[in-house]
Design a protein around this motif. Structure first.
Motif, short mmCIF file in Angstrom:
data_model
loop_
_atom_site.label_atom_id
_atom_site.label_comp_id
_atom_site.label_asym_id
_atom_site.label_seq_id
_atom_site.Cartn_x
_atom_site.Cartn_y
_atom_site.Cartn_z
N UNK A 485 0.84 -1.20 0.00
CA UNK A 485 0.00 0.00 0.00
C UNK A 485 0.88 1.26 0.00
N UNK A 486 1.94 1.24 0.81
CA UNK A 486 2.84 2.39 0.86
C UNK A 486 3.48 2.66 -0.50
N UNK A 487 3.89 1.58 -1.17
CA UNK A 487 4.48 1.75 -2.50
C UNK A 487 3.46 2.31 -3.49
N UNK A 488 2.20 1.84 -3.37
CA UNK A 488 1.15 2.31 -4.28
C UNK A 488 0.87 3.80 -4.07
N UNK A 489 0.82 4.23 -2.81
CA UNK A 489 0.57 5.65 -2.51
C UNK A 489 1.74 6.51 -3.01
N UNK A 490 2.96 6.05 -2.76
CA UNK A 490 4.15 6.81 -3.20
C UNK A 490 4.15 6.97 -4.71
N UNK A 491 3.83 5.90 -5.41
CA UNK A 491 3.84 5.97 -6.87
C UNK A 491 2.81 6.96 -7.39
N UNK A 492 1.60 6.95 -6.81
CA UNK A 492 0.56 7.88 -7.27
C UNK A 492 0.91 9.33 -6.94
N UNK A 493 1.51 9.55 -5.76
CA UNK A 493 1.92 10.92 -5.40
C UNK A 493 2.96 11.43 -6.40
N UNK A 494 3.93 10.58 -6.73
CA UNK A 494 4.98 10.99 -7.68
C UNK A 494 4.40 11.29 -9.05
N UNK A 495 3.36 10.55 -9.46
CA UNK A 495 2.79 10.72 -10.79
C UNK A 495 1.81 11.89 -10.88
N UNK A 496 1.07 12.15 -9.81
CA UNK A 496 -0.06 13.08 -9.90
C UNK A 496 0.16 14.41 -9.18
N UNK A 497 1.20 14.53 -8.36
CA UNK A 497 1.33 15.72 -7.52
C UNK A 497 2.68 16.37 -7.77
N UNK A 498 2.69 17.70 -7.82
CA UNK A 498 3.93 18.46 -7.89
C UNK A 498 4.22 19.04 -6.52
N UNK A 499 5.44 18.84 -6.03
CA UNK A 499 5.77 19.28 -4.67
C UNK A 499 7.27 19.46 -4.57
N UNK A 500 7.72 20.39 -3.72
CA UNK A 500 9.15 20.55 -3.50
C UNK A 500 9.65 19.55 -2.45
N UNK A 501 10.86 19.09 -2.60
CA UNK A 501 11.43 18.18 -1.60
C UNK A 501 10.85 16.79 -1.68
N UNK A 502 10.53 16.20 -0.53
CA UNK A 502 9.99 14.85 -0.50
C UNK A 502 8.84 14.77 0.51
N UNK A 503 7.98 13.76 0.32
CA UNK A 503 6.82 13.56 1.19
C UNK A 503 6.94 12.18 1.85
N UNK A 504 6.83 12.16 3.15
CA UNK A 504 6.91 10.90 3.89
C UNK A 504 5.53 10.28 3.98
N UNK A 505 5.44 8.98 3.61
CA UNK A 505 4.17 8.25 3.67
C UNK A 505 4.23 7.32 4.88
N UNK A 506 3.36 7.55 5.83
CA UNK A 506 3.36 6.81 7.10
C UNK A 506 2.07 5.99 7.19
N UNK A 507 2.18 4.66 7.14
CA UNK A 507 1.02 3.76 7.19
C UNK A 507 0.84 3.27 8.63
N UNK A 508 -0.40 3.38 9.15
CA UNK A 508 -0.70 2.96 10.53
C UNK A 508 -1.82 1.91 10.47
N UNK A 509 -1.57 0.76 11.07
CA UNK A 509 -2.59 -0.30 11.16
C UNK A 509 -2.75 -0.65 12.64
N UNK A 510 -3.99 -0.53 13.13
CA UNK A 510 -4.22 -0.71 14.58
C UNK A 510 -5.45 -1.59 14.81
N UNK A 511 -5.27 -2.60 15.63
CA UNK A 511 -6.39 -3.45 16.04
C UNK A 511 -6.90 -2.98 17.40
N UNK A 512 -8.22 -2.80 17.52
CA UNK A 512 -8.82 -2.40 18.79
C UNK A 512 -9.94 -3.38 19.13
N UNK A 513 -9.93 -3.77 20.36
CA UNK A 513 -11.00 -4.64 20.88
C UNK A 513 -11.65 -3.91 22.05
N UNK A 514 -12.94 -3.70 21.95
CA UNK A 514 -13.69 -2.96 22.98
C UNK A 514 -14.74 -3.88 23.58
#
Length: 518
Positions: A485-514
């Motif tokens: 998923x991280x690779x997919x997001x990075x690829x789309x950002x590089x293809x579709x967005x213009x930006x200076x420098x670099x953008x960090x993609x941080x993926x968070x997956x959390x299980x919660x039991x209530x």
């Protein structure tokens, strides 16, 4: 008297007779001496000739002996060489005979092995047929026991295999990326840090307006003129809007084209200093100001070329460099930016052992199209490439200009260095300004790209757009799939967005039991 005369005559006659006799005797004596000398010389010559003949005979005998000795030595050497060659030929013959015998034995062994192999193949075919029949029987038994058909069992196996491969692929991708990132980050930080430490460039932030101070507010009326003819003439000639409001002792010039704005500013300052403001004088001052700006542009371009340490640039490209003094990009002066990119690219090229001169040249000219894009249609990259080709720049510089925004793939070290230097110059804090609208659009687009991925629950653009934090649904995205998923997001950002420098993609997956205690 007569006797005396006779005596004298007799004396003279006697003297003559004796003289003749003496002469004759002297001649005979000389003849004898000469004959004796000739005989002695003849004897000496004969002796010398005999001695020479004897010496020649001795030399001849010595030469004959030496020749015989040399002939004997050559014959001995030739005999020795012939013996060695014969011995070598005999050894080769023995070796060939041994090889022939060995080949004969190997041929016999091969024929025996072929016979054995043929028998084994027949046995293997028989066993294979037996195994096939056993396998078919086992398949039938397995189908009865498991309750799955052959196709169903294959689908189950493929599914399990796909899950295993997904896990292994994700692990390998993470491992490879981590190793590559560690090595690349270390080297990149070292090279870029060294380059930035050795480069110091300031920036002049220009805007779309210029303010001209006035000596007093009465000057505003003179500038406006009767029924506004002066201000209309100024606006018509310069192509600049004059904003004359309640601001005390100041007039604002507004124009998106900085060269025209600078010409208008100088024209207005000259008119204020001269004091005579009317349409004819306005045109004269405009011509003077335009020539001064053109001279400043040429001098600025020449100074930039000298400061960058680059030579051999076409004079027209030098003029375009000078025009960049009046261009800005996100509030960053483009000429200063180009010089900084030239410095950084050259320093990084030196650190990597690449072509420093070409890197500095490409860095200086990478944004040359921005001096034209107000006047000619096309992006500044396209215009820069076109004019670089027109004025015979080398292929590496043209490729670096074309690739510095990623429009085409960078295929040379110089192009990669110019890309990196451009990003460093543009993205460091304080180098550029973005207006609020572009900033908000970029953040919204970043969150939109992240949220469009299947399995993403929420996404947040943080750190002024330098990082995007993505919350994924744990029941849809597994731990192994997070890397993909991280690779997919990075690829789309590089293809579709213009930006200076670099953008960090941080993926968070959390299980919660209530649960609730009642």
């Amino acid at each position: 008297m007569i006797p005396v005369l006779i005596t004298v005559i007799i004396s003279v006659a006697a003297a003559v007779v004796f003289g003749i006799i003496g002469f004759i005797l002297g001649g005979l004596h000389r003849k004898k001496v000469a004959e004796a000398a000739i005989g002695s010389a003849t004897e000496e010559a004969t002796r010398i000739v005999n001695q020479a003949v004897q010496t020649a005979e001795n030399k001849k005998r010595e030469a004959i002996l030496e020749a015989k000795d040399e002939i004997h030595a050559l014959r001995s050497e030739a005999d020795k060489d012939i013996k060695e060659r014969r011995a070598e030929v005999q050894r080769q013959e023995r070796r060939l005979i041994q090889k022939e015998e060995s080949l004969d034995k190997k041929t016999e062994n091969i024929e025996k092995k072929e016979e054995t192999l043929s028998q084994k193949i027949k046995q293997a075919d028989a066993k294979l047929a037996e195994v096939e029949s056993i396998k078919n029987a086992q398949f039938e038994m397995l189908e009865k026991v498991s309750g799955y058909s052959k196709e169903q069992a294959k689908a189950v196996l493929l599914k399990n295999l796909d899950e295993e491969l997904t896990h292994e692929k994700a692990v390998k991708i993470m491992d490879f990326e981590q190793r590559t990132r560690d090595e690349a980050d270390s080297l990149a930080r070292e090279v870029i840090a060294t380059a930035i430490q050795r480069c110091a460039a300031d920036h002049t932030a220009e805007t779309t307006v210029s303010v001209v101070p006035l000596p007093n507010d009465e000057m505003k009326g003179r500038i406006i003129g009767r029924e506004g003819r002066n201000v209309r003439t100024l606006e018509t000639i310069t192509g600049v809007d004059l904003i004359i409001d309640d601001t005390p002792e100041a007039i604002t010039l507004s124009c998106f084209e900085p060269v025209r704005r600078e010409v208008a500013r100088l024209t207005l300052e000259k008119l204020i200093a001269d004091g005579r403001i009317h349409p004819t004088r306005i045109e004269e001052m405009y011509d003077k100001a335009r020539r001064e700006v053109e001279q400043t542009i040429r001098q600025t371009g020449e100074r930039a070329v000298i400061d960058a340490g680059v030579n051999g640039i076409h004079p027209e490209l030098v003029k375009l460099l000078g025009r960049l003094k009046y261009r800005t990009s996100y509030g960053q002066n483009v000429l200063n930016h180009s010089l900084e990119v030239s410095y950084i690219a050259g320093l990084m090229a030196a650190e990597l052992g690449a072509d420093v001169k070409t890197a500095k040249r490409a860095g200086l000219l990478h944004d040359i199209g921005k001096a034209l894009d107000h006047e000619i249609e096309g992006t500044h990259v396209e215009l820069g490439v076109e004019y670089a080709k027109k004025y015979k720049e080398n292929d590496q510089v043209i490729h670096a200009i074309a690739a510095h925004h990623g429009d085409i793939e960078a295929k040379s070290v110089v192009a990669c260095l110019v890309q990196a230097a451009d990003a460093v110059s543009a993205s460091r804090p304080g180098a550029r300004r973005e207006n609020v609208q572009n900033y908000i659009k970029r953040l919204e687009k970043l969150e939109e790209i992240s949220s469009s991925i299947n399995g993403v629950e929420k996404s947040f653009a943080i750190q002024a757009g330098r990082e995007v934090r993505i919350m994924v649904k744990p029941e849809v995205i597994s731990d192994d799939e997070m890397t993909l998923v991280a690779r997919q997001v990075v690829k789309r950002i590089e293809e579709e967005l213009e930006y200076p420098g670099q953008i960090k993609v941080n993926i968070v997956r959390e299980n919660r039991i209530v649960d609730y205690a009642k």
